[in-house]
Design a protein around this motif. Structure first.
Motif, mmCIF file in Angstrom:
data_model
loop_
_atom_site.group_PDB
_atom_site.id
_atom_site.type_symbol
_atom_site.label_atom_id
_atom_site.label_comp_id
_atom_site.label_asym_id
_atom_site.label_seq_id
_atom_site.Cartn_x
_atom_site.Cartn_y
_atom_site.Cartn_z
ATOM 1 N N LEU A 1 97.570 64.947 105.567
ATOM 2 C CA LEU A 1 96.779 64.651 104.376
ATOM 3 C C LEU A 1 97.039 63.213 103.951
ATOM 4 C CD1 LEU A 1 97.460 67.942 102.366
ATOM 5 C CD2 LEU A 1 95.544 67.450 103.893
ATOM 6 N N ASP B 1 92.733 65.846 97.802
ATOM 7 C CA ASP B 1 92.888 66.707 98.983
ATOM 8 C C ASP B 1 93.740 67.942 98.709
ATOM 9 O OD1 ASP B 1 95.402 65.544 98.939
ATOM 10 O OD2 ASP B 1 95.136 64.413 100.801
ATOM 11 N N LYS C 1 91.393 71.030 98.488
ATOM 12 C CA LYS C 1 90.505 71.356 99.598
ATOM 13 C C LYS C 1 90.987 72.623 100.287
ATOM 14 C CE LYS C 1 88.974 66.613 100.401
ATOM 15 N NZ LYS C 1 88.973 65.464 101.342
#
Length: 415
Positions: free
Chosen positions: A386, A393, A396
């Motif tokens: 990431l 993120d 996600k």
């Protein structure tokens, strides 16, 4: 139109799959599909104060949050805390020996995930106070949570549904009642692999629709597991638990059931000789019949995410290892587990938290660096490929439906 129908069907199927996604791998029972604060704001608890920005009280004051801990130690609260709905409280993220919430009670709301925390009341909170309250809600799971030193009961659960307590330690309730828990009218409740220890009675009082699986009850005073014994009908599935008498225990490991308590039982054991060995005998129908319960030939409850059931002896071993905030047990829980392991020779039902020895200092440590403050430390972001400078993120989702921050929480417990 056909393509559109296929797309809609696929979306519905995905939505349905995610609706039954366990709160985390290993979650089971009726509360196991709680989604908590998934996809919401990440909030960092940064200090041990009672109120203000960065405190636990402020963290739980708004819904749709995933709460991580950048600090460790004892958070002393003067007044009761009322948490908002749709929270994930990840106690396993705390450095050092973790977190204790001490001094008063915390009440929770619907759709909540609580993991690896210690909640301890005190003799200074109101006479009728409970340490943890989960009333009038739906979809909640407590996993590896220690709940102690409640004045009325350690735990109160009223008119709620789809609830799980798993791998919890519920013990050392204090004056005036010294009771474990009152389950007052909840339905679809799962309690499994929990330790109920050093409570005078109510381990719990199951005035409820409950599956009670693979628990260990140790050193009850007057009664161990208690029925609803009321005019309402209650349904209790009591499966593969171990009742172990301690120094202050009577032989009443089952008590205060009535004809309105409809009980299915199997595979339970009772060890009443207090000889330091695990050598109990099988619980039989007459143990429940003598308490005037109505026996059923089949279990009543079927949780959508089933508990992996062990035999009672294996459950005892599992509870010794896992019950409570066991990622790093503190001195209080370590002492309590030593009572259990004595198998009848030690243990005490204390009147006050100070008589129990009070709080024990926790080992401290610094939190890991988290550049973008998304709740995932930089080194973990690199491992998970990431961007440690992109806070978006964290939320996600992967193909299963878990967010990246949830993946971090889950993998943290494997290391």
């Amino acid at each position: 139109m056909e393509i559109k129908a296929v797309v809609i069907t696929a979306v519905l199927l995905c939505t349905k799959a995610w609706a039954q996604l366990p709160a985390f791998p290993g979650a089971s029972g009726f509360g196991a599909a709680a989604s908590g604060g998934r996809g919401g704001e990440v909030y960092h608890v940064t200090n041990l104060q009672d109120s203000g920005y960065g405190t636990f009280r402020d963290a739980v004051s708004k819904p749709d949050r995933t709460i991580v801990f950048d600090t460790c130690g004892i958070i002393t609260i003067n007044d009761k805390i009322k948490a908002s709905p749709r929270l994930t409280i990840a106690g396993q993220t705390a450095p050092g020996d973790g977190i204790v919430i001490y001094g008063n009670g915390v009440s929770f709301a619907s759709n909540t995930i609580v993991r690896y925390l210690r909640f301890r009341g005190s003799s200074s909170m109101p006479r009728g106070a409970c340490t943890v309250v989960a009333d009038d809600l739906e979809d909640i799971i407590f996993d590896h949570v220690s709940i102690q030193w409640g004045r009325w009961d350690n735990l109160h659960l009223k008119n709620s549904s789809r609830v799980t307590f798993q791998h919890c330690l519920i013990g050392e309730s204090i004056d005036p009642q010294r009771f474990g828990a009152l389950f007052e009218g909840p339905t679809n409740v799962t309690v499994h692999h929990c330790l109920w220890i050093d409570n005078q009675s109510r381990n719990p009082k199951a005035k409820a629709g409950i599956e009670y699986i693979n628990n260990v009850v140790y050193n009850w005073g007057v009664n161990g597991l208690v029925g609803g014994h009321s005019a309402e009908n209650h349904y209790q599935d009591v499966i593969n638990n171990y009742f172990i008498a301690g120094p202050q225990s009577t032989d009443k490991f089952i008590g205060m059931f009535s004809g309105t308590d409809h009980v299915y039982h199997t595979g339970n054991f009772a060890d009443l000789n207090k000889n330091g060995k695990l050598d109990g005998r099988l619980v039989i129908d007459t143990d429940f019949v003598s308490a005037t319960a109505t026996l059923l030939p089949q279990p009543t409850h079927k949780a959508p995410i089933k508990v992996k059931v062990q035999d009672a002896s294996s459950a005892y071993t599992e509870v010794c290892k896992q019950a409570g905030a066991s990622l790093r047990r503190d001195g209080v829980d370590t002492r309590i587990i030593s009572y259990l392991k004595s198998l009848g020779t030690t243990g005490e039902i204390f009147r006050t938290d100070s008589a129990a020895g009070g709080l024990v200092p926790l080992k401290t440590a610094a939190a890991l660096a988290d550049t973008d403050k998304d709740g995932i430390p930089d080194k973990w972001e690199r491992v998970m490929k990431l961007n440690e400078k992109d806070p978006t993120d964290a939320n996600k989702k992967n193909a299963e439906g878990y967010t990246n921050i949830e993946r971090y929480f889950n993998e943290l417990l494997l290391n």
